[in-house]
Design a protein around this motif. Sequence first.
Motif, PDB file in Angstrom:
ATOM      1  N   TRP A 198       0.762  -1.177   0.074  1.00  9.96           N
ATOM      2  CA  TRP A 198       0.033  -0.026   0.063  1.00  9.96           C
ATOM      3  C   TRP A 198       0.954   1.268   0.032  1.00  9.96           C
ATOM      4  O   TRP A 198       0.643   2.271  -0.796  1.00  9.96           O
ATOM      5  N   ILE A 199       1.858   1.298   1.090  1.00 13.69           N
ATOM      6  CA  ILE A 199       2.796   2.363   0.989  1.00 13.69           C
ATOM      7  C   ILE A 199       3.274   2.794  -0.468  1.00 13.69           C
ATOM      8  O   ILE A 199       3.719   3.742  -1.020  1.00 13.69           O
ATOM      9  N   ASN A 200       3.810   1.479  -1.014  1.00 17.15           N
ATOM     10  CA  ASN A 200       4.775   1.686  -2.410  1.00 17.15           C
ATOM     11  C   ASN A 200       3.937   2.111  -3.293  1.00 17.15           C
ATOM     12  O   ASN A 200       4.312   2.313  -4.501  1.00 17.15           O
ATOM     13  N   ARG A 201       2.494   2.264  -3.346  1.00 16.77           N
ATOM     14  CA  ARG A 201       1.748   2.749  -4.326  1.00 16.77           C
ATOM     15  C   ARG A 201       1.979   4.227  -4.671  1.00 16.77           C
ATOM     16  O   ARG A 201       1.875   4.687  -5.763  1.00 16.77           O
ATOM     17  N   CYS A 202       2.604   4.909  -3.605  1.00 15.97           N
ATOM     18  CA  CYS A 202       3.022   6.241  -3.815  1.00 15.97           C
ATOM     19  C   CYS A 202       4.578   6.324  -4.217  1.00 15.97           C
ATOM     20  O   CYS A 202       5.407   5.744  -3.381  1.00 15.97           O
ATOM     21  N   ARG A 203       4.766   7.043  -5.431  1.00 13.39           N
ATOM     22  CA  ARG A 203       6.175   6.816  -5.865  1.00 13.39           C
ATOM     23  C   ARG A 203       6.970   7.514  -4.934  1.00 13.39           C
ATOM     24  O   ARG A 203       8.398   7.309  -4.884  1.00 13.39           O
ATOM     25  N   ARG A 204       6.739   8.418  -4.258  1.00 12.54           N
ATOM     26  CA  ARG A 204       7.778   9.345  -3.264  1.00 12.54           C
ATOM     27  C   ARG A 204       8.248   8.407  -2.181  1.00 12.54           C
ATOM     28  O   ARG A 204       9.245   8.672  -1.501  1.00 12.54           O
ATOM     29  N   THR A 205       7.595   7.325  -1.772  1.00 18.80           N
ATOM     30  CA  THR A 205       8.004   6.329  -1.058  1.00 18.80           C
ATOM     31  C   THR A 205       8.878   5.178  -1.303  1.00 18.80           C
ATOM     32  O   THR A 205       9.287   4.454  -0.472  1.00 18.80           O
ATOM     33  N   VAL A 206       8.814   5.037  -2.654  1.00 19.86           N
ATOM     34  CA  VAL A 206       9.431   3.805  -3.514  1.00 19.86           C
ATOM     35  C   VAL A 206      10.922   4.090  -3.262  1.00 19.86           C
ATOM     36  O   VAL A 206      11.910   3.423  -3.132  1.00 19.86           O
ATOM     37  N   ARG A 207      11.366   5.311  -3.002  1.00 24.32           N
ATOM     38  CA  ARG A 207      12.973   5.664  -3.039  1.00 24.32           C
ATOM     39  C   ARG A 207      12.786   6.789  -1.924  1.00 24.32           C
ATOM     40  O   ARG A 207      11.807   7.856  -1.981  1.00 24.32           O
ATOM     41  N   ASP A 208      13.853   6.993  -1.277  1.00 18.79           N
ATOM     42  CA  ASP A 208      13.797   8.073  -0.085  1.00 18.79           C
ATOM     43  C   ASP A 208      14.556   9.476  -0.790  1.00 18.79           C
ATOM     44  O   ASP A 208      15.880   9.433  -1.047  1.00 18.79           O
ATOM     45  N   TYR A 209      13.675  10.504  -1.003  1.00 13.37           N
ATOM     46  CA  TYR A 209      14.165  11.658  -1.324  1.00 13.37           C
ATOM     47  C   TYR A 209      14.307  12.829  -0.254  1.00 13.37           C
ATOM     48  O   TYR A 209      14.943  13.736  -0.484  1.00 13.37           O
ATOM     49  N   GLU A 210      13.941  12.295   0.908  1.00 17.25           N
ATOM     50  CA  GLU A 210      13.858  13.367   2.107  1.00 17.25           C
ATOM     51  C   GLU A 210      15.162  13.556   2.889  1.00 17.25           C
ATOM     52  O   GLU A 210      15.952  12.636   3.136  1.00 17.25           O
ATOM     53  N   ARG A 211      15.555  14.974   3.051  1.00 20.06           N
ATOM     54  CA  ARG A 211      16.984  15.196   3.833  1.00 20.06           C
ATOM     55  C   ARG A 211      16.708  14.709   5.213  1.00 20.06           C
ATOM     56  O   ARG A 211      17.649  14.141   5.839  1.00 20.06           O
TER      57      ARG A 211
END
Length: 270
Positions: free
Chosen positions: A230-243
């Motif tokens: 469910w979480i990985n349906r959002c592409r922002r969570t498939v890879r970590d871009y957050e500082r």
Amino acid sequence: MPTARPRHYPSDTTDAEWAVLAPHVPAGTGRGRPIIYPRRDVVDAIRYLDRTGCQWDALPADFPHHKLVYHYFTAWTRDGTLNRMHNSLREQVREQVEGRNRQPTAALVDSQSVRGAETVGRGGRGYDAGKKVNGRKRHIAVDTCGLLLAVLVTGAQVQDRDAARPLLRALRACFPTISVTWADSGYAGRLVDWATAHLTLTVRIVAKLAGQTTFVLLHRRWAVERTFSWINRCRRTVRDYERLPDHHAAMVQWAMIIVMTRRLARHQPT
């Protein structure tokens, strides 16, 4: 303030979803100044970024300015608004959709390593030799319905049993009704005795089947694996871009908010 922006992105809230979500979104900034733009547009902008994985400054022009949206993303994460919103929706789903008590009595824990983008600093990342992933690892606890209870983000080098101690400690503090937790073999060993002695929490290990080489639906563990999907349906969570690790945890919560608002909207009376 009502919004006039047409809703044409898949991540946009429907009217039914906004009716569920609106009571949990603050009406002001927390500093006495009223919001002069629709709160729904800010929420939809955050959902769009989480769902598509775009950069903050690449938000479409029909949303509020990206600096303003980022301000509310960070402010709601920092002041606990996001936690309260997420937790209230989870309790509603448990009660209205699943027909269960608002507070869980059992949980499941697991972890997932994700690659870190160049925005993830050296001090906040690590290398998971088992999965061959350079980045971060998110450790989650979910209820037996797969709904998120707690999330902890560390460097990918952190072992599951080491991160499980602060995760289980937070789980016990926030959910005193929980008495048993299921986990895989990565959590076996001293952690089981520590949880029993210090938290009065039973950790049950669900190991792989003897000779298992392919995917097998294992007792209880399938629920937390479904949550990761469910979480990985959002592409922002498939890879970590957050500082910041807290911002990646926030993106995980927003991904679950999308799931929960849609489930609740489908179960609202017409």
